[in-house]
Design an enzyme around this catalytic site. Structure first.
Site, PDB file in Angstrom:
ATOM      1  CG  HIS A 186     -65.463  -3.147 -10.185  1.00 52.03           C
ATOM      2  ND1 HIS A 186     -66.141  -4.217 -10.737  1.00 52.03           N
ATOM      3  CD2 HIS A 186     -66.393  -2.211  -9.896  1.00 52.03           C
ATOM      4  CE1 HIS A 186     -67.430  -3.937 -10.784  1.00 52.03           C
ATOM      5  NE2 HIS A 186     -67.618  -2.719 -10.282  1.00 52.03           N
TER       6      HIS A 186
ATOM      7  CB  ALA B 198     -72.057  18.701   3.292  1.00 51.47           C
TER       8      ALA B 198
ATOM      9  NE  ARG C  48     -56.384  10.126   4.500  1.00 55.59           N
ATOM     10  CZ  ARG C  48     -55.256  10.803   4.351  1.00 55.59           C
ATOM     11  NH1 ARG C  48     -54.135  10.162   4.081  1.00 55.59           N
ATOM     12  NH2 ARG C  48     -55.243  12.112   4.459  1.00 55.59           N
TER      13      ARG C  48
END
Length: 246
Positions: free
Chosen positions: A169, A216, A222
Site C-alpha cells: 500500500h 521456518a 529483501r
C-alpha cells in the site's frame, strides 16, 4: 473419420500410459509388503476421475490431473494451465482473474487448503498472475497473493502456511487515508532448488536466489543470495550452503 478415431485412440493410450507410470511410482518408503499401497490407488482413482471433470470445465492441463474434494477454480478456464502429472489437494482455492495466465509446470503439487488469489473479489486492480516451474509444491494452507508478478522456479519446496504478498500500500501522504492512496507492485521471484520452511512470509519486491533456504517463521523483506540460509524477522543470512563461504 478413421484419422479422427486414430487421434482419439492415441489420446486415450497416452492417458493410460501416464496413469500406469504414476501407479508404478506411488508407494510408501518402508512399506516393503505394499500393505498401504491400496490406499494410494483408491485415492488416486477418485481424484483422477474428478480431474477429468475439471479438465472439461474448469482448467487446462497437458495430462491427467489429480483433484481433491472442494477445489474451487474461479475465472476463465484458459487462465489456469497445468503441465503433466499435477496434484491439487482438497480445499484448494484458485482464482484465475488476472492479466496473465496462472501457469504451473509438470509434477506440481498444491497442498490442501492453499489459496492463490491475484485479484479482489469485488473489482479494483487486476492482478498479474503467476508462473511455477516443474516439480515444485505449495504447502498446505498457504496464501499466495500474486497481484504483482510472481515467478517460482523448478524444484521449489514450500512448507505449510506460506504467505506471499506481491503488493504494497502507498502511504506517503499522511493527510490522506492509506486505503485511498492506492497500491504498488514490484513482483516476487523465487529461484530454482529453494526450500522455504513453514509459516514464512515473503513481501513484495523480493528475489530469492537459487539453492537457498528460508527457515521456518522468517519474514523476507529483501533479496536472498543464491545458496544462502536465512532466518528471523526480518530474515537475515545466517549461513551459506557453499562450504568455502562457511
Amino acid at each position: 473419420m478413421s484419422s479422427h478415431s486414430e487421434g482419439d485412440g492415441s489420446v486415450w493410450e497416452g492417458g493410460i500410459r501416464a496413469f500406469q507410470s504414476i501407479l508404478r511410482r506411488l508407494q510408501y518408503v518402508g512399506d516393503d509388503h505394499s500393505q498401504f499401497r491400496k490406499y494410494i490407488w483408491s485415492h488416486l482413482a477418485r481424484t483422477v476421475l474428478r480431474g477429468f471433470y475439471y479438465r472439461l470445465f474448469k482448467l487446462t492441463c497437458r495430462d491427467i490431473i489429480s483433484v481433491g474434494d472442494r477445489v474451487r477454480v474461479i475465472g476463465p478456464k484458459g487462465n489456469v494451465v497445468f503441465g503433466k502429472r499435477c496434484k491439487i489437494e482438497e480445499g484448494v482455492y484458485l482464482q484465475a482473474i488476472s492479466r496473465s495466465k496462472m501457469v504451473f509446470g509438470d509434477d506440481v503439487t498444491i497442498c490442501a487448503g492453499a489459496m492463490i488469489r491475484p485479484s479482489g473479489h469485488w473489482g479494483g486492480n487486476l492482478g498479474s498472475g503467476m508462473v511455477m516451474g516443474n516439480r515444485s509444491s505449495i504447502g498446505a494452507y498457504s496464501y499466495i497473493g500474486c497481484s504483482g508478478s510472481l515467478k517460482i522456479g523448478d524444484n521449489v519446496l514450500i512448507g505449510a502456511r506460506l504467505t506471499i504478498i506481491a503488493e504494497n500500500h502507498n502511504f506517503s501522504d499522511s493527510n490522506r487515508l492509506i486505503c485511498e492512496q492506492g497500491v504498488n507492485n514490484r513482483g516476487i521471484t523465487i529461484g530454482n532448488d529453494v526450500w522455504i520452511g513453514a509459516c514464512v512470509t515473503i513481501l513484495d519486491g523480493v528475489t530469492i536466489g537459487d539453492h537457498s533456504i528460508v527457515a521456518a517463521g522468517a519474514v523476507v523483506t529483501r533479496d536472498v543470495l543464491p545458496f544462502a540460509i536465512v532466518a528471523g524477522v526480518p530474515a537475515r543470512q545466517i549461513k551459506s550452503r557453499k562450504s568455502d563461504e562457511g
